[in-house]
Design an enzyme around this catalytic site. Structure first.
Site, PDB file in Angstrom:
ATOM      1  N   THR A   6       0.908  -1.121  -0.044  1.00 36.54           N
ATOM      2  CA  THR A   6      -0.008  -0.123   0.164  1.00 36.54           C
ATOM      3  C   THR A   6       1.069   1.380  -0.165  1.00 36.54           C
ATOM      4  O   THR A   6       0.522   2.266  -0.940  1.00 36.54           O
ATOM      5  CB  THR A   6      -0.968  -0.002   1.307  1.00 36.54           C
TER       6      THR A   6
HETATM    7  P1  AMP Z   1      -1.312  -3.505   3.539  1.00 38.94           P
HETATM    8  O1  AMP Z   1      -2.692  -4.107   3.016  1.00 38.94           O
HETATM    9  O2  AMP Z   1      -0.586  -4.234   4.572  1.00 38.94           O
HETATM   10  O3  AMP Z   1      -0.437  -2.969   2.338  1.00 38.94           O
HETATM   11  O4  AMP Z   1      -1.502  -2.301   4.479  1.00 38.94           O
HETATM   12  C1  AMP Z   1      -2.913  -1.316   3.889  1.00 38.94           C
HETATM   13  C2  AMP Z   1      -3.538  -0.831   5.076  1.00 38.94           C
HETATM   14  O5  AMP Z   1      -2.816   0.547   5.448  1.00 38.94           O
HETATM   15  C3  AMP Z   1      -4.786  -0.130   4.736  1.00 38.94           C
HETATM   16  O6  AMP Z   1      -5.919  -1.360   4.506  1.00 38.94           O
HETATM   17  C4  AMP Z   1      -5.028   0.649   5.704  1.00 38.94           C
HETATM   18  O7  AMP Z   1      -5.603   0.071   6.917  1.00 38.94           O
HETATM   19  C5  AMP Z   1      -3.867   0.976   6.056  1.00 38.94           C
HETATM   20  N1  AMP Z   1      -3.752   2.827   5.859  1.00 38.94           N
HETATM   21  C6  AMP Z   1      -4.168   3.018   4.732  1.00 38.94           C
HETATM   22  N2  AMP Z   1      -3.747   4.767   4.352  1.00 38.94           N
HETATM   23  C7  AMP Z   1      -3.170   4.898   5.789  1.00 38.94           C
HETATM   24  C8  AMP Z   1      -2.700   6.215   6.335  1.00 38.94           C
HETATM   25  N3  AMP Z   1      -2.763   7.372   5.695  1.00 38.94           N
HETATM   26  N4  AMP Z   1      -2.305   6.130   7.538  1.00 38.94           N
HETATM   27  C9  AMP Z   1      -2.219   4.790   8.266  1.00 38.94           C
HETATM   28  N5  AMP Z   1      -2.770   3.797   7.698  1.00 38.94           N
HETATM   29  C10 AMP Z   1      -3.118   3.452   6.352  1.00 38.94           C
HETATM   30 ZN    ZN Z   2      -3.154  -1.331  -0.359  1.00 39.61          ZN
HETATM   31 ZN    ZN Z   3      -3.623  -4.840   1.858  1.00 41.48          ZN
END
Ligand code: AMP
Ligand code: ZN
Ligand code: ZN
Length: 427
Positions: free
Chosen positions: A94
């Site tokens: 992400t």
């Molecule tokens: P991942 O799936 O491990 O790549 O992480 C994705 C997660 O990051 C998302 O599902 C959100 O819960 C979290 N996330 C997205 N944007 C933000 C942000 N601006 N600050 C903190 N966490 C975030």
């Molecule tokens: Zn993502």
């Molecule tokens: Zn994810």
């Protein structure tokens, strides 16, 4: 100014009768409350005001559009532009990909090389999504300049309804509007916040906006991509997009919408785990990140022993020293990339030990960025875009120059090229 406004209003009506016919016949009826001049303005240097809204639906696989629950997204794709697929950057997670979308730089070049990072120059702190003070610390983000910072420097207002990096004062600049990340805020409330920003009078109305939804990604991790729970989350994302487009229509705002995801999603299972402590002595390593891939630093003086254990052939996983990663990943030069990267075969996970393995979810991403499961969504619709156009697959670095062109702000040097996506734009 007046003639521009009228022209733009005429365009709105034309767009209504063409691009939107499939979706919103009734909503296209003239709206009485506001005049075109109230809502379709010009920017401070007299250019026609078409706000650009970049919308990210985290973890949205393009084939979710075939589940029969996304009438609005399908209509926007059919009447506007869609890519067969958009390739994420490596690693397909992400934070790196969201920062790529707004900088045009590969993660190696913009510095957000992972969701979790160590940096010897920012000693004693590990960057993590859950570490809100690290997420706010500009030193992690300052290797690049995102769209909203360049826009603000050029007197183009930006309003960011969540985006990784938007809470930090990158290069000392923040968006005109932003909200601290709160995953509990409902999709409808996020949309209404954006619409509220659109209601601001003339000069304070933003020209570049973002909107971010995380619930499709959350459902993908918890239940796996091929489940009713993900289909329900996808339907709710579509409802949020419908709320946005209806709200814009009611305000007679003719916006350019770019709807993307950061990566796809693959089914994972506790039965498909590569356990690192069975391969390398855990006392010799510091595992910075794990899951679809692991980033591993050897402890002081242990590089050779760790290399010997990791760099041999393993089932369902391949490891490289960072400098020897395949060139197509364009990854491994940045000092923040750990010394060793071990990448799992799609649908497998690399976990440090049995305890971590037991927490494995049912869906994941971060795999090889060319794998079909990791491909991302790209839909564009609005006055600047062609109608009924399908683009061949392209890399997500090219979204940046496209947006810079739409907001009339000079693009900074990047890995993206406008030519790669110019076919989306009306001549
Ligand atoms: P991942 O799936 O491990 O790549 O992480 C994705 C997660 O990051 C998302 O599902 C959100 O819960 C979290 N996330 C997205 N944007 C933000 C942000 N601006 N600050 C903190 N966490 C975030
Ligand atoms: Zn993502
Ligand atoms: Zn994810």
């Amino acid at each position: 100014m007046k003639s521009l406004s009228v022209k733009t209003f005429a365009y709105t009506l034309m767009a209504c009768s063409m691009a939107w016919t499939v979706v919103l016949l009734t909503a296209c009826a003239p709206v009485a409350q506001k005049t075109a001049a109230d809502t379709v303005g010009t920017s401070s240097d007299n250019r026609a005001y078409h706000p650009v809204i970049l919308i990210s639906i985290d973890g949205f696989k393009p084939d979710y559009l075939n589940r029969g629950v996304t009438p609005r997204l399908n209509a926007l794709a059919a009447s506007g532009v869609r890519a067969e697929a958009m390739r994420p950057s490596f690693p397909s997670i992400t934070f790196p990909n969201h920062y790529t979308l707004v900088t045009g730089l590969r993660p190696d070049h913009h510095g957000i090389v992972g969701n979790t990072m160590d940096d010897a120059r920012i000693a004693g702190v590990r960057f993590k999504l859950s570490n809100s003070s690290a997420v706010l610390d500009r030193r992690w983000w300052d290797q690049a300049e995102p769209i909203w910072v360049t826009a603000e420097k050029n007197h183009v207002r930006s309003a960011i309804m969540f985006w990784p990096g938007s809470e930090a004062a990158i290069h000392g600049v923040r968006p005109s509007e932003y909200r601290p990340y709160n995953d509990k805020l409902s999709p409808a409330d996020r949309v209404d916040t954006v619409l509220g920003w659109m209601d601001k009078p003339g000069a304070s109305r933003p020209q570049f906006l973002t909107l971010y939804f995380d619930h499709v990604d959350h459902a993908g991790h918890e239940f796996g991509p091929d489940t009713a729970e993900v289909t329900a989350a996808v339907a709710s994302a579509d409802a949020a997009i419908a709320r946005l487009t209806d709200g814009l229509r009611a305000r007679q705002i003719d916006a350019d919408l770019i709807i993307v995801s950061d990566h796809g999603m693959a089914a994972t299972s506790p039965e498909r785990i590569v356990q690192l402590d069975q391969i390398v002595n855990p006392l010799l390593t510091n595992v910075v990140t794990h899951g679809s891939y692991a980033g591993i630093n050897p402890k002081e003086g242990q590089e050779e022993a760790v290399a010997k254990a990791l760099l041999q052939a393993h089932e369902h996983m391949q490891c490289w020293k960072k400098e020897n990663l395949p060139a197509r990943f364009e990854y491994g030069q940045n000092p923040r990339v750990p010394r060793f990267i071990c990448l799992a075969e799609v649908s497998w996970l690399v976990e440090p030990d049995a305890k971590a393995a037991a927490k494995a979810g049912k869906g994941g991403h971060g795999y090889d960025n060319v794998s079909k499961e990791m491909q991302a969504l790209f839909i564009a619709n609005g006055p600047s875009f062609r109608q009924a156009t399908v683009l061949p697959p392209f890399d997500n670095v090219h979204v940046y120059p496209l947006i810079m062109k739409l907001i009339h702000v000079p693009a900074l040097p990047s890995d993206g090229k406008l030519e790669a996506v110019e076919g989306a734009l009306l001549p």
